[in-house]
Design a protein around this motif. Structure first.
Motif, mmCIF file in Angstrom:
data_model
loop_
_atom_site.group_PDB
_atom_site.id
_atom_site.type_symbol
_atom_site.label_atom_id
_atom_site.label_comp_id
_atom_site.label_asym_id
_atom_site.label_seq_id
_atom_site.Cartn_x
_atom_site.Cartn_y
_atom_site.Cartn_z
ATOM 1 N N ALA A 83 -49.406 34.757 -28.173
ATOM 2 C CA ALA A 83 -48.312 33.784 -27.721
ATOM 3 C C ALA A 83 -47.303 34.562 -27.008
ATOM 4 N N PHE A 84 -47.523 35.651 -26.479
ATOM 5 C CA PHE A 84 -46.375 36.300 -25.504
ATOM 6 C C PHE A 84 -46.151 35.602 -24.279
ATOM 7 N N PRO A 85 -47.325 35.015 -23.575
ATOM 8 C CA PRO A 85 -46.764 34.373 -22.138
ATOM 9 C C PRO A 85 -46.227 33.258 -22.497
ATOM 10 N N LYS A 86 -46.482 32.543 -23.644
ATOM 11 C CA LYS A 86 -45.818 31.182 -24.111
ATOM 12 C C LYS A 86 -44.171 31.485 -24.240
ATOM 13 N N HIS A 87 -43.847 32.859 -24.906
ATOM 14 C CA HIS A 87 -42.613 32.988 -25.310
ATOM 15 C C HIS A 87 -41.759 33.761 -24.361
ATOM 16 N N GLU A 88 -42.482 34.395 -23.270
ATOM 17 C CA GLU A 88 -41.855 35.362 -22.582
ATOM 18 C C GLU A 88 -40.651 34.960 -21.647
ATOM 19 N N ASP A 89 -40.482 33.746 -21.265
ATOM 20 C CA ASP A 89 -39.317 33.272 -20.424
ATOM 21 C C ASP A 89 -38.160 33.398 -21.662
ATOM 22 N N GLU A 90 -38.233 32.642 -22.845
ATOM 23 C CA GLU A 90 -37.412 32.765 -23.913
ATOM 24 C C GLU A 90 -36.803 34.243 -24.420
ATOM 25 N N LEU A 91 -37.649 35.015 -24.588
ATOM 26 C CA LEU A 91 -37.486 36.281 -25.128
ATOM 27 C C LEU A 91 -36.538 37.184 -24.359
#
Length: 210
Positions: free
Chosen positions: A191-199
């Motif tokens: 799921a990292f690519p999905k959440h990368e921007d928000e992280l």
């Protein structure tokens, strides 16, 4: 989600223990090697530039219309996505999450005489070595809220359900204490690519009293 949270907390605790041992060894080694140096600089990292947050449009959009999180006990604030929820907040630890992604922050109080400059330098050098070994794919000095620290991101993990972390650590003086601030933003590798921007957006939104 409960399983992922548990793993994330375990990772934080193991990391904190390992870092404590590394700091002691690094401080001792560095102190010995520096005893013969004639340099007058009190900050061995001063010649290494630190980046400042420069969020992309996608990162800015990830927390647009988000919620402000204030950790009053520690004088730290963030902007989180609107759907993130409180999981646990204590005097020295904070945990929020949403949709399988998490923000975990830990405050460690150090002795007043602790060599923070030497330790943060050792932390940076250690992370650079780990990058060469493949553990991290990004290591850099990053200034958040005017506080200089080390940011490092784990490389892609072996399995999609393994935890992948984006982390930042720095020392500060707060409330009469010398503190190590450890901030971990994490989710599963898949799921990292999905959440990368928000992280990254959450990290870049950090404001600290120091």
């Amino acid at each position: 989600m409960k399983q992922l949270t548990g793993i994330a907390i375990m990772v934080l605790l193991v990391a904190a223990c390992n870092l404590s041992d590394k700091f002691k060894k690094s401080a001792s080694t560095s102190s010995n090697s520096n005893s013969n140096s004639s340099t007058s600089s009190s900050d061995p990292t001063a010649d290494e530039p630190a980046e400042k947050p420069n969020p992309t449009a996608a990162q800015t959009a990830a927390i647009a219309n988000g919620q402000e999180l204030k950790w009053d006990q520690q004088g730290i604030t963030w902007t989180l996505p609107a759907n993130w929820k409180k999981m646990d907040v204590r005097n020295d630890t904070l945990n929020y999450g949403g949709d399988g992604a998490f923000l975990i922050v830990n405050i460690s109080t150090m002795p007043a005489s602790f060599p923070t400059d030497i330790s943060i330098k050792a932390m940076s050098e250690g992370a650079k070595t780990e990058k060469k070994n493949g553990k991290y794919d990004e290591v850099k000095w990053l200034e958040l809220g005017g506080l200089r620290g080390v940011e490092f991101r784990q490389s892609k993990q072996e399995r999609s359900d393994d935890i992948r972390r984006l982390e930042w650590q720095a020392y500060r003086k707060y409330a009469g204490q010398t503190q190590l601030v450890t901030m971990i933003l994490s989710t599963s590798d898949g799921a990292f690519p999905k959440h990368e921007d928000e992280l990254y957006a959450i990290m870049y939104s950090t404001k600290l009293v120091h």
